[in-house]
Design a protein around this motif. Structure first.
Motif, PDB file in Angstrom:
ATOM      1  N   ALA A 112       0.846  -1.189   0.000  1.00 35.87           N
ATOM      2  CA  ALA A 112       0.000   0.000   0.000  1.00 35.87           C
ATOM      3  C   ALA A 112       0.884   1.242   0.000  1.00 35.87           C
ATOM      4  O   ALA A 112       1.771   1.377   0.835  1.00 35.87           O
ATOM      5  N   LEU A 113       0.648   2.138  -0.947  1.00 38.51           N
ATOM      6  CA  LEU A 113       1.451   3.360  -1.054  1.00 38.51           C
ATOM      7  C   LEU A 113       0.773   4.563  -0.405  1.00 38.51           C
ATOM      8  O   LEU A 113       1.378   5.631  -0.296  1.00 38.51           O
ATOM      9  N   VAL A 114      -0.482   4.397  -0.001  1.00 37.06           N
ATOM     10  CA  VAL A 114      -1.215   5.451   0.703  1.00 37.06           C
ATOM     11  C   VAL A 114      -1.932   4.802   1.881  1.00 37.06           C
ATOM     12  O   VAL A 114      -1.994   3.578   1.994  1.00 37.06           O
ATOM     13  N   ALA A 115      -2.475   5.635   2.751  1.00 38.01           N
ATOM     14  CA  ALA A 115      -3.222   5.145   3.909  1.00 38.01           C
ATOM     15  C   ALA A 115      -4.639   5.684   3.878  1.00 38.01           C
ATOM     16  O   ALA A 115      -4.917   6.720   3.247  1.00 38.01           O
ATOM     17  N   ASP A 116      -5.547   5.007   4.557  1.00 35.74           N
ATOM     18  CA  ASP A 116      -6.913   5.501   4.665  1.00 35.74           C
ATOM     19  C   ASP A 116      -6.915   6.903   5.268  1.00 35.74           C
ATOM     20  O   ASP A 116      -6.224   7.175   6.253  1.00 35.74           O
ATOM     21  N   GLY A 117      -7.686   7.792   4.653  1.00 30.55           N
ATOM     22  CA  GLY A 117      -7.738   9.179   5.107  1.00 30.55           C
ATOM     23  C   GLY A 117      -6.859  10.110   4.299  1.00 30.55           C
ATOM     24  O   GLY A 117      -6.989  11.329   4.397  1.00 30.55           O
ATOM     25  N   ASP A 118      -5.948   9.552   3.483  1.00 28.73           N
ATOM     26  CA  ASP A 118      -5.066  10.390   2.662  1.00 28.73           C
ATOM     27  C   ASP A 118      -5.844  11.053   1.522  1.00 28.73           C
ATOM     28  O   ASP A 118      -6.773  10.462   0.958  1.00 28.73           O
ATOM     29  N   GLN A 119      -5.432  12.258   1.168  1.00 28.04           N
ATOM     30  CA  GLN A 119      -5.950  12.945  -0.015  1.00 28.04           C
ATOM     31  C   GLN A 119      -5.018  12.613  -1.176  1.00 28.04           C
ATOM     32  O   GLN A 119      -3.803  12.790  -1.060  1.00 28.04           O
ATOM     33  N   VAL A 120      -5.564  12.124  -2.281  1.00 27.04           N
ATOM     34  CA  VAL A 120      -4.729  11.774  -3.422  1.00 27.04           C
ATOM     35  C   VAL A 120      -5.233  12.482  -4.679  1.00 27.04           C
ATOM     36  O   VAL A 120      -6.388  12.894  -4.765  1.00 27.04           O
ATOM     37  N   ALA A 121      -4.339  12.601  -5.643  1.00 19.67           N
ATOM     38  CA  ALA A 121      -4.660  13.264  -6.902  1.00 19.67           C
ATOM     39  C   ALA A 121      -4.922  12.225  -7.994  1.00 19.67           C
ATOM     40  O   ALA A 121      -4.573  11.042  -7.850  1.00 19.67           O
ATOM     41  N   LYS A 122      -5.508  12.655  -9.075  1.00 20.21           N
ATOM     42  CA  LYS A 122      -5.708  11.790 -10.230  1.00 20.21           C
ATOM     43  C   LYS A 122      -4.361  11.252 -10.701  1.00 20.21           C
ATOM     44  O   LYS A 122      -3.403  12.011 -10.864  1.00 20.21           O
ATOM     45  N   GLY A 123      -4.284   9.937 -10.891  1.00 19.68           N
ATOM     46  CA  GLY A 123      -3.061   9.308 -11.355  1.00 19.68           C
ATOM     47  C   GLY A 123      -2.183   8.745 -10.249  1.00 19.68           C
ATOM     48  O   GLY A 123      -1.244   7.994 -10.530  1.00 19.68           O
ATOM     49  N   ASP A 124      -2.470   9.077  -8.997  1.00 22.29           N
ATOM     50  CA  ASP A 124      -1.663   8.541  -7.895  1.00 22.29           C
ATOM     51  C   ASP A 124      -1.863   7.031  -7.762  1.00 22.29           C
ATOM     52  O   ASP A 124      -2.980   6.516  -7.919  1.00 22.29           O
ATOM     53  N   VAL A 125      -0.781   6.330  -7.468  1.00 19.43           N
ATOM     54  CA  VAL A 125      -0.839   4.874  -7.276  1.00 19.43           C
ATOM     55  C   VAL A 125      -1.176   4.587  -5.821  1.00 19.43           C
ATOM     56  O   VAL A 125      -0.539   5.114  -4.904  1.00 19.43           O
ATOM     57  N   LEU A 126      -2.163   3.729  -5.621  1.00 21.15           N
ATOM     58  CA  LEU A 126      -2.628   3.396  -4.276  1.00 21.15           C
ATOM     59  C   LEU A 126      -2.033   2.087  -3.769  1.00 21.15           C
ATOM     60  O   LEU A 126      -1.650   1.985  -2.605  1.00 21.15           O
ATOM     61  N   LEU A 127      -1.972   1.108  -4.647  1.00 23.11           N
ATOM     62  CA  LEU A 127      -1.479  -0.235  -4.291  1.00 23.11           C
ATOM     63  C   LEU A 127      -0.599  -0.779  -5.403  1.00 23.11           C
ATOM     64  O   LEU A 127      -0.829  -0.488  -6.574  1.00 23.11           O
ATOM     65  N   LYS A 128       0.369  -1.590  -5.015  1.00 21.68           N
ATOM     66  CA  LYS A 128       1.134  -2.389  -5.973  1.00 21.68           C
ATOM     67  C   LYS A 128       0.978  -3.853  -5.594  1.00 21.68           C
ATOM     68  O   LYS A 128       1.083  -4.207  -4.415  1.00 21.68           O
ATOM     69  N   ILE A 129       0.719  -4.687  -6.604  1.00 18.56           N
ATOM     70  CA  ILE A 129       0.526  -6.114  -6.359  1.00 18.56           C
ATOM     71  C   ILE A 129       1.418  -6.883  -7.326  1.00 18.56           C
ATOM     72  O   ILE A 129       1.399  -6.624  -8.543  1.00 18.56           O
ATOM     73  N   ARG A 130       2.171  -7.840  -6.798  1.00 19.10           N
ATOM     74  CA  ARG A 130       3.074  -8.646  -7.614  1.00 19.10           C
ATOM     75  C   ARG A 130       2.862 -10.119  -7.286  1.00 19.10           C
ATOM     76  O   ARG A 130       2.693 -10.492  -6.133  1.00 19.10           O
ATOM     77  N   GLY A 131       2.862 -10.955  -8.343  1.00 14.27           N
ATOM     78  CA  GLY A 131       2.750 -12.387  -8.114  1.00 14.27           C
ATOM     79  C   GLY A 131       1.911 -13.062  -9.174  1.00 14.27           C
ATOM     80  O   GLY A 131       1.864 -12.605 -10.331  1.00 14.27           O
ATOM     81  N   CYS A 132       1.248 -14.128  -8.801  1.00 11.23           N
ATOM     82  CA  CYS A 132       0.450 -14.935  -9.727  1.00 11.23           C
ATOM     83  C   CYS A 132      -0.625 -14.082 -10.397  1.00 11.23           C
ATOM     84  O   CYS A 132      -1.536 -13.578  -9.744  1.00 11.23           O
ATOM     85  N   ALA A 133      -0.522 -13.920 -11.706  1.00 18.24           N
ATOM     86  CA  ALA A 133      -1.454 -13.061 -12.441  1.00 18.24           C
ATOM     87  C   ALA A 133      -2.888 -13.570 -12.350  1.00 18.24           C
ATOM     88  O   ALA A 133      -3.834 -12.776 -12.251  1.00 18.24           O
ATOM     89  N   ARG A 134      -3.042 -14.891 -12.340  1.00 21.16           N
ATOM     90  CA  ARG A 134      -4.391 -15.450 -12.253  1.00 21.16           C
ATOM     91  C   ARG A 134      -5.049 -15.055 -10.934  1.00 21.16           C
ATOM     92  O   ARG A 134      -6.218 -14.652 -10.894  1.00 21.16           O
ATOM     93  N   SER A 135      -4.316 -15.143  -9.861  1.00 20.54           N
ATOM     94  CA  SER A 135      -4.863 -14.774  -8.548  1.00 20.54           C
ATOM     95  C   SER A 135      -5.217 -13.292  -8.494  1.00 20.54           C
ATOM     96  O   SER A 135      -6.266 -12.907  -7.960  1.00 20.54           O
TER      97      SER A 135
END
Length: 287
Positions: free
Chosen positions: A78-101
């Motif tokens: 997670a690159l942000v936390a609940d309650g954060d103000q973010v702008a258009k285009g900001d990344v919130l989460l990164k996920i790596r691993g099994c593409a099917r999952s």
């Protein structure tokens, strides 16, 4: 004086996992037909969840947990936390691993974050409208069945506070309760005789004579239900800080400031949890 921003409490992990299990079971059915047929189980992928419009984030921890709950081998950041103000285009989460999952769990994760961020963003707008007054925004029990705790968490992410979490969380004496007991005085007396010692008793009033009776009966909170601004001001003068006052009924973004300026302590807005639109959040494969 502006009140300190409320703490956006998280769901207990045990409760959260139970809900996520139910959400995934509902969405997947017996198995993800599309991902199983089209995506090799050995294929690895990098994906990111991004905001496609400005927002106040809510549900990011739950959205991240969806992926790791479904497949513990996934790496979720997670690159942000609940309650954060973010702008258009900001990344919130990164996920790596099994593409099917990742593709199987994607929709549930997005649904949670889109819905809760919508609530948090609208709540933040209401909070901003009453800045500089003593009034605090609170929610109601007008929530989606099964999602109340999450939706109330989202209100807190937007800077609001929570009213009752459920019927066992406080006593609210409405007109029918009062009618059954015979009067506000009798209803408050009966409630106070048996209520848990740390639980408040609130009385709903739509007339000033009822406010006077609830005050004399020593209610803990009085709700001013659908009162005019003039009557709210009179109620504030009548109570004179002796007990807390909540304004409720038909409150909108364009009317909340005037209500706050009457001097009430709380303003409850059911439409925040009842009709806030989901926001645009996407999941894309990293290039």
């Amino acid at each position: 004086m502006t009140a300190k921003k409320p703490v956006a409490w998280p769901l207990d992990p045990l409760v959260l996992d139970d809900q996520i299990r139910a959400f995934l079971r509902e969405d997947i059915g017996y198995f993800d037909l599309t991902a199983t047929l089209l995506v090799d189980k050995e294929l690895q992928g990098d994906f990111y969840m991004n905001a496609r419009e400005p927002m106040t984030v809510a549900g990011i921890a739950a959205a991240a947990r969806v992926f790791s709950f479904y497949d513990p081998s996934l790496q979720v950041e997670a690159l942000v936390a609940d309650g954060d103000q973010v702008a258009k285009g900001d990344v919130l989460l990164k996920i790596r691993g099994c593409a099917r999952s990742i593709l199987t769990a994607e929709r549930v994760s997005l649904n949670i974050c889109q819905h809760l961020s919508g609530i948090a963003t609208v709540a933040a707008r209401y909070v901003k409208e009453i800045e500089g007054t003593k009034a605090q925004l609170i929610d109601s029990r007008k929530t989606t069945p099964g999602l109340r705790a999450m939706e109330k968490h989202a209100v807190a992410c937007g800077g609001g506070r929570n009213h009752r979490l459920g019927l066992d969380n406080g006593i609210m004496l409405k007109d029918n309760h009062i009618a059954v007991c015979g009067s506000i005085t009798a209803a408050v007396e009966r409630a106070k005789a048996s209520v848990p010692v740390l639980t408040k008793v609130e009385v709903e009033c739509d007339r000033l004579d009822q406010v006077a009776e609830a005050l004399a009966a020593k209610a803990d909170v009085i709700m001013l239900d659908n009162m005019s601004l003039e009557d709210m001001k009179k109620a504030v003068e009548m109570v004179n800080g002796k007990i807390l006052l909540e304004a409720s009924g038909g409150v909108r973004l364009e009317t909340i400031r005037a209500i706050a300026e009457t001097g009430v302590d709380f303003i409850s807005v059911g439409r925040i949890t009842q009709s806030s639109p989901a926001l645009d959040i996407g999941l894309d494969e990293a290039e």
